[in-house]
Design an enzyme around this catalytic site. Structure first.
Site, PDB file in Angstrom:
ATOM      1  N   THR A 113      40.146  67.030 -35.706  1.00  0.00           N
ATOM      2  CA  THR A 113      40.926  65.824 -35.397  1.00  0.00           C
ATOM      3  C   THR A 113      41.054  65.601 -33.898  1.00  0.00           C
ATOM      4  O   THR A 113      41.065  64.463 -33.430  1.00  0.00           O
ATOM      5  CB  THR A 113      42.324  65.928 -36.037  1.00  0.00           C
ATOM      6  OG1 THR A 113      42.184  66.116 -37.445  1.00  0.00           O
ATOM      7  CG2 THR A 113      43.144  64.675 -35.777  1.00  0.00           C
ATOM      8  N   LEU A 151      43.035  70.689 -43.133  1.00  0.00           N
ATOM      9  CA  LEU A 151      42.524  71.537 -42.051  1.00  0.00           C
ATOM     10  C   LEU A 151      42.161  70.759 -40.789  1.00  0.00           C
ATOM     11  O   LEU A 151      41.282  71.163 -40.034  1.00  0.00           O
ATOM     12  CB  LEU A 151      41.294  72.331 -42.520  1.00  0.00           C
ATOM     13  CG  LEU A 151      41.436  73.094 -43.842  1.00  0.00           C
ATOM     14  CD1 LEU A 151      40.148  73.825 -44.175  1.00  0.00           C
ATOM     15  CD2 LEU A 151      42.598  74.069 -43.795  1.00  0.00           C
ATOM     16  N   CYS A 152      42.839  69.649 -40.541  1.00  0.00           N
ATOM     17  CA  CYS A 152      42.562  68.833 -39.344  1.00  0.00           C
ATOM     18  C   CYS A 152      41.083  68.455 -39.264  1.00  0.00           C
ATOM     19  O   CYS A 152      40.490  68.453 -38.181  1.00  0.00           O
ATOM     20  CB  CYS A 152      42.992  69.556 -38.071  1.00  0.00           C
ATOM     21  SG  CYS A 152      44.772  69.803 -37.933  1.00  0.00           S
ATOM     22  N   SER A 153      40.494  68.169 -40.419  1.00  0.00           N
ATOM     23  CA  SER A 153      39.083  67.797 -40.460  1.00  0.00           C
ATOM     24  C   SER A 153      38.910  66.591 -41.380  1.00  0.00           C
ATOM     25  O   SER A 153      38.425  66.719 -42.508  1.00  0.00           O
ATOM     26  CB  SER A 153      38.240  68.974 -40.964  1.00  0.00           C
ATOM     27  OG  SER A 153      36.869  68.642 -40.986  1.00  0.00           O
TER      28      SER A 153
END
Length: 818
Positions: free
Chosen positions: A126, A395-397
Site C-alpha cells: 500500500t 496484508l496492505c496489498s
C-alpha cells in the site's frame, strides 16, 4: 531431504531458542518473527555499549557528538557492504522505515519541472500504491502488462504524448505470497527506452526479499535507482529503514523544496529568504533533523550479531527455502474425510529451473468439507489460543489480494459499502473471503515450528466425519424433558470485569437493556478512548464488583497482587451524581465492540487512579446509563442462526450442520437495546450443556471448566440431576418463561478466546475454547449459550409487569421451535 548444512543450521537455531527463550518454547512464530527472536542477543550487546559510552547529537562539535558521527558513517558503509553496494555508485540514507524512504523519493519526483507519471506493479505494498496520488498520471501493471512494456508498448500510451519522467515501482518479493520478481526489470526498461526522450526511474521495494535472502546491488543486471527496505525485518532490531540511491539518479532530489535542521549549510530568514543545501553528499541533504543515532549505532551491532548467529544471508535463504517447502507441502496435503482439500494455497513454489523461486511466505485460506470459507477472525481466535503467531487480512496489498481472491474493483467497493474495513471481523462477503492467512518464515524459524503449525491446522480444521442429512431426526421435544429452574443469576456491572452473583433470596430487576446494573460501566484507555477487554488485559477478571443497594454504591475489590501503596478496593455511587468524589463527569467519545458511543467518563482521581494502579494501564471509568447516550442507543446484534430454524437439514444436539448463516438484518430483532454487552441484553447458559462440554474436555484428558468461564447472566438447570439428555437443547428453543417474566431467545452466542481466561485467577488457558472449536463450530464460528431479551406484555396487567424481576430458584418453562 534437508542438506547437511540445513540440518546443522536447524539444530543450531533450535538450541539457541531453547537456551535464550525457554519461556517461549510452546509458541510458534510465523510472522517475520524469525529475525525478531535474535534481537535479544543484539540488545544485550547494544545495552552494554550505551551504558558505557556517551554518544551525543551528531550536529555538534563536542567529542560525544563527533563519536556519534563517526559511528553513523561507519555503519552506513558497513550496510552498503552488506548489500554489496559500491559507495561510489550508491548512497545510503537512514529513514524511519521503508515507507519514509518511499516518501523521500516522492518528494524528489514531484519537484521535477513536469512532475512525473507513475507505474506500479499490482503486487506493491500500500505504501507504494499511495505514490499515485502525487503523480500526473498512474497505471497499475500485471505481469502481462510488464511484458508488453519491456517489448516496447508503453503503459501510458492511452494518456497522450507526455514526455514527463516515469517512476516505476515493484517489489523484489511479494509480501503477500512470496513470489519473486526479476531484479533486471530496471535495466531492461532503461535499455529499451534510453532514446525515448524522457527518463525512467525504478523504485524497488526490497523489504520482504532482504529479510531472508541476499540483496546484491553489485550485480550488473541490477539497475534500480532507488531501493527501500526495513532493517528490523532483517535483524529484529532496530526499528529503522534505509533508502539506497544510485548516484546517477541523485539529480531527482536537486529541486526538493523542504529542508530541515542539519541539511543546509546556511538559511537566510527575514526580508530575504534563501538557503544553501549541503553539497558534500546526498544523505546530508535528505536526512532532516537529528538522526536516530542510537538506532543507527544499534544497527552496527545488528550486523555483527547477525553474522555471528547466521553466517550469511545465503545460509538463511537455504534454511528458509527448505522450511517453506515443508510448510507448503504439508498444508497442501491436508484433506477432509470426503477428499476435499482443507487449504486453498495462494503461494506457488515454482520449482522449475526457469523459476525465480519463492520467498518464505505461505498464504492460504481454509475451507470446510462443504466448501465454505473459514472466517479469518475465527482462525485468529484459535491461533492466539494455541500460541500460533501468524498474520491474517489483506496484508496492505490491495492489488495482490484482488488478484489472489479474484475480487473485481466493484466487489471491493461493494464490500466497503457493506461495512468491511481493514481489521474488521466482517471477512466473508457474498461468498468470498476478504483476506488471507499468511505464515512467514525467518532466520530463527525451525522445523518444529512448521510441524506444530501443520498439526494445529489438522487438529482444528480437518473434518474427518462429514455432516450428513439427518432429516429423519427431529429436534428435541422439551415437552417430554424435565422442567428447569434458575440455578444462578449474575450481573457484570463493569464490562469485562468480574461478575456479581445475585443472592438467591434477592429478586433482581429486569430492564429493557437487560438485568439491572449489568454492563453499565466500562474502563476506557486514557489515550485511545477504546474500552478495555479481558481479551487483551486478563487481569480485569480480578476486579470483583458487587452491588450494595443499601449503601447505594458499586463496591469493587481487586483480588490480585497490588502495587505497593495502591488501594485494594473502591466505592462508586450507583446514582448518576458523582459529588461524593472530587470531580464529576465529562462526555467522551469511545468505542465499544466496534460501536461509537458517547459515555460519561469519571474525572475523579481517586476512582481512575485505583483502576490504573491495579491494572497497570492508564484508564478511566466510564458510564453508559440505561437509555443510551449520543445520537442513538446501542442495539443488539444477536440473531438466530440457520441451524436454529426449523430446517429440512437437521442434526443431533451439540453439533451443527455446515450451512450458511442468514443475513445480518432481522427486523424483528433490530430494536433490542443494550448497554455495553457485546451482542444482546441477556446471556443464558444451560447447565446441562456445560456438563456435556466438560465431559468432552475430560475425555480428551483436559480439566473441566467452571460455569463462570461462560459469563452467563442466567444459568438454568434441569430439576433432575445428571440429566445430559437436554444438553444443547437451547439451540432449538423459541422463548422461555421465568416465574412471571417472558423472554424471547435471539440466537446462539458466538464465543471467542476470552472463554479461556480463568475468572478466579486471571490465568489464560486453552479450554474450553479448544474443545468448542472442534464440537460447536458452525460456518467457521464457535457458539455456546443463548442470547435473549425480556419480552414484556403489550399492556400492564399487574405490578409484577410494571416492575419485572427474576430470582434464583424460579421455575422455567420452555417453548421450542416446532
Amino acid at each position: 531431504m534437508a542438506s547437511q548444512t540445513t540440518s546443522g543450521y536447524i539444530a543450531t537455531v533450535e538450541e539457541f531458542r531453547e537456551r535464550e527463550f525457554p519461556m517461549l518454547q510452546d509458541s510458534v512464530y510465523l510472522d517475520h518473527a524469525g529475525s525478531t527472536l535474535c534481537a535479544k542477543s543484539l540488545m544485550d550487546a547494544f545495552a552494554a555499549e550505551i551504558t558505557s559510552v556517551l554518544y551525543g547529537n551528531p550536529h555538534s562539535s563536542s567529542w560525544p557528538s563527533q563519536l556519534s558521527t563517526s559511528r553513523i558513517e561507519d555503519t552506513r558503509l558497513r550496510l552498503l557492504n552488506f548489500f554489496n553496494a559500491d559507495p561510489a555508485e550508491y548512497d545510503l540514507v537512514f529513514v524511519a522505515n521503508a515507507t519514509a524512504g518511499v516518501k523521500l523519493v516522492v518528494e524528489g519526483m514531484r519537484s521535477l519541472s513536469q512532475g512525473f507519471r507513475y507505474a506500479y506493479h499490482q503486487a506493491c505494498h500500500t505504501s507504494l500504491v499511495g505514490v499515485r496520488e502525487e503523480a500526473t498520471g498512474s497505471t497499475c501493471l500485471t505481469n502481462d502488462d510488464m511484458r508488453l512494456w519491456l517489448n516496447g508498448t508503453s503503459p501510458f500510451s492511452h494518456q497522450g504524448d507526455d514526455h514527463s519522467a516515469i517512476l516505476f515501482s515493484y517489489p523484489a518479493q511479494s509480501h503477500l505470497d512470496g513470489r519473486r520478481y526479476p531484479l533486471d526489470w530496471a535495466k531492461k526498461l532503461h535499455d529499451q527506452y534510453q532514446d525515448a526522450g524522457y527518463p525512467i526511474f525504478t523504485l524497488l521495494d526490497a523489504a520482504s526479499l532482504s529479510a531472508t535472502s541476499p540483496l546484491d546491488l553489485s550485480n550488473p543486471e541490477f539497475a534500480a535507482d532507488f531501493v527501500v527496505l526495513s532493517l528490523y525485518k532483517i535483524f529484529g532490531f532496530p526499528d529503522l529503514g534505509v533508502l539506497m540511491v544510485r548516484r546517477s539518479a541523485e539529480a531527482v532530489f536537486d529541486r526538493r523544496r523542504y529542508f530541515g535542521g542539519g541539511t543546509v549549510d546556511m538559511a537566510v530568514c527575514g526580508k530575504e529568504q534563501w538557503h544553501a543545501p549541503k553539497s558534500t553528499s546526498l544523505h546530508e541533504r535528505l536526512e532532516d533533523g537529528t538522526l536516530p543515532f542510537h538506532n543507527i549505532i544499534a544497527a552496527d551491532f545488528a550486523l555483527q550479531v547477525h553474522t555471528r548467529l547466521f553466517g550469511s544471508m545465503a545460509q538463511i535463504r537455504a534454511h528458509t527455502s527448505y522450511l517453506t517447502e515443508r510448510l507448503h507441502d504439508g498444508l497442501a496435503a491436508l484433506e477432509h474425510g470426503n477428499g476435499q482439500p482443507v487449504c486453498v494455497m495462494y503461494t506457488e513454489l515454482g520449482r522449475g529451473s526457469q523459476s525465480l523461486g519463492v520467498g518464505p511466505v505461505i498464504s492460504f485460506n481454509i475451507r470446510n468439507s462443504a466448501g465454505a470459507w473459514l472466517s479469518l477472525a475465527e482462525f485468529d481466535k484459535l491461533a492466539h489460543l494455541k500460541k500460533m503467531h501468524v498474520r491474517t487480512g489483506s496484508l496492505c496489498s490491495p492489488g495482490g489480494i484482488a488478484s489472489a481472491l479474484d475480487l473485481a474493483p466493484w466487489e471491493m467497493k461493494r464490500n466497503f459499502s457493506a461495512g468491511f474495513r481493514c481489521g474488521s471481523e466482517f471477512d466473508i462477503i457474498h461468498g468470498k473471503p476478504t483476506g488471507v492467512i499468511r505464515a512467514s518464515l525467518g532466520a530463527m524459524s525451525t522445523l518444529q515450528d512448521v510441524t506444530k503449525f501443520i498439526d494445529f491446522v489438522e487438529e482444528f480444521f480437518v473434518e474427518q466425519v462429514i455432516p450428513i442429512n439427518l432429516s429423519a431426526v427431529s429436534m428435541p421435544d422439551t415437552t417430554t424433558t424435565p422442567s428447569f429452574r434458575v440455578k444462578s443469576i449474575t450481573v457484570y456491572p463493569i464490562k469485562s470485569c468480574g461478575g456479581f452473583c445475585v443472592p438467591s433470596a434477592l429478586p433482581w430487576a429486569v430492564r429493557n437493556e437487560g438485568l439491572a446494573w449489568d454492563r453499565e460501566w466500562c474502563l476506557v484507555h486514557q489515550g485511545s478512548g477504546q474500552a478495555l477487554s479481558q481479551k487483551r488485559f486478563s487481569r480485569m477478571a480480578l476486579l470483583q464488583p458487587s452491588i450494595d443497594l443499601e449503601r447505594g454504591v458499586l463496591h469493587v475489590d481487586y483480588r490480585g497482587q497490588r502495587p505497593q501503596g495502591s488501594k485494594g478496593s473502591i466505592d462508586i455511587p450507583l446514582s448518576a451524581d458523582p459529588t461524593p468524589f472530587d470531580g464529576g463527569f465529562r462526555d467522551t467519545q469511545s468505542r465499544v465492540c466496534g460501536d461509537k458511543i458517547s459515555a460519561l467518563v469519571y474525572t475523579s482521581e481517586a476512582i481512575n487512579g485505583f483502576f490504573t494502579d491495579v491494572l497497570g494501564i492508564p484508564c478511566s471509568l466510564a458510564r453508559f446509563p440505561p437509555g443510551g447516550r449520543g445520537m442513538t442507543s446501542r442495539l443488539a446484534k444477536a440473531r438466530m442462526q440457520r441451524h436454529q430454524q426449523p430446517p429440512s437439514l437437521c442434526t443431533l444436539p451439540g453439533s451443527f450442520p455446515d450451512v450458511p448463516s442468514p443475513p445480518d438484518s432481522d427486523p424483528e430483532q433490530s430494536e433490542d437495546k443494550i448497554l455495553l454487552s457485546n451482542e444482546s441484553p441477556i446471556l443464558m447458559i444451560n447447565s446441562s450443556s456445560v456438563d456435556a462440554l466438560n465431559a468432552q474436555i475430560q475425555d480428551a484428558g483436559g480439566v473441566a471448566v467452571s460455569e463462570t468461564a461462560f459469563r452467563g447472566n442466567i444459568v438454568i438447570e434441569s430439576t433432575l440431576s445428571n440429566d445430559v439428555s437436554i444438553a444443547f437443547a437451547e439451540d432449538f428453543w423459541l422463548d422461555i418463561t421465568i416465574g412471571r417474566q417472558h423472554f424471547k431467545l435471539l440466537g446462539a452466542c458466538q464465543r471467542c478466546q476470552m472463554l479461556c481466561t480463568d475468572q478466579e485467577t486471571g490465568e489464560k488457558k486453552q479450554e474450553p475454547f479448544a474443545t468448542l472449536a472442534k464440537t460447536r463450530r458452525l460456518n467457521g464460528k464457535v457458539y455456546f449459550g443463548a442470547h435473549m431479551r425480556h419480552d414484556p406484555p403489550s399492556t400492564s396487567l399487574s405490578s409484577d409487569d410494571q416492575f419485572p424481576v427474576v430470582q434464583v430458584g424460579q421455575a422455567v418453562s420452555i417453548r421450542t421451535r416446532r
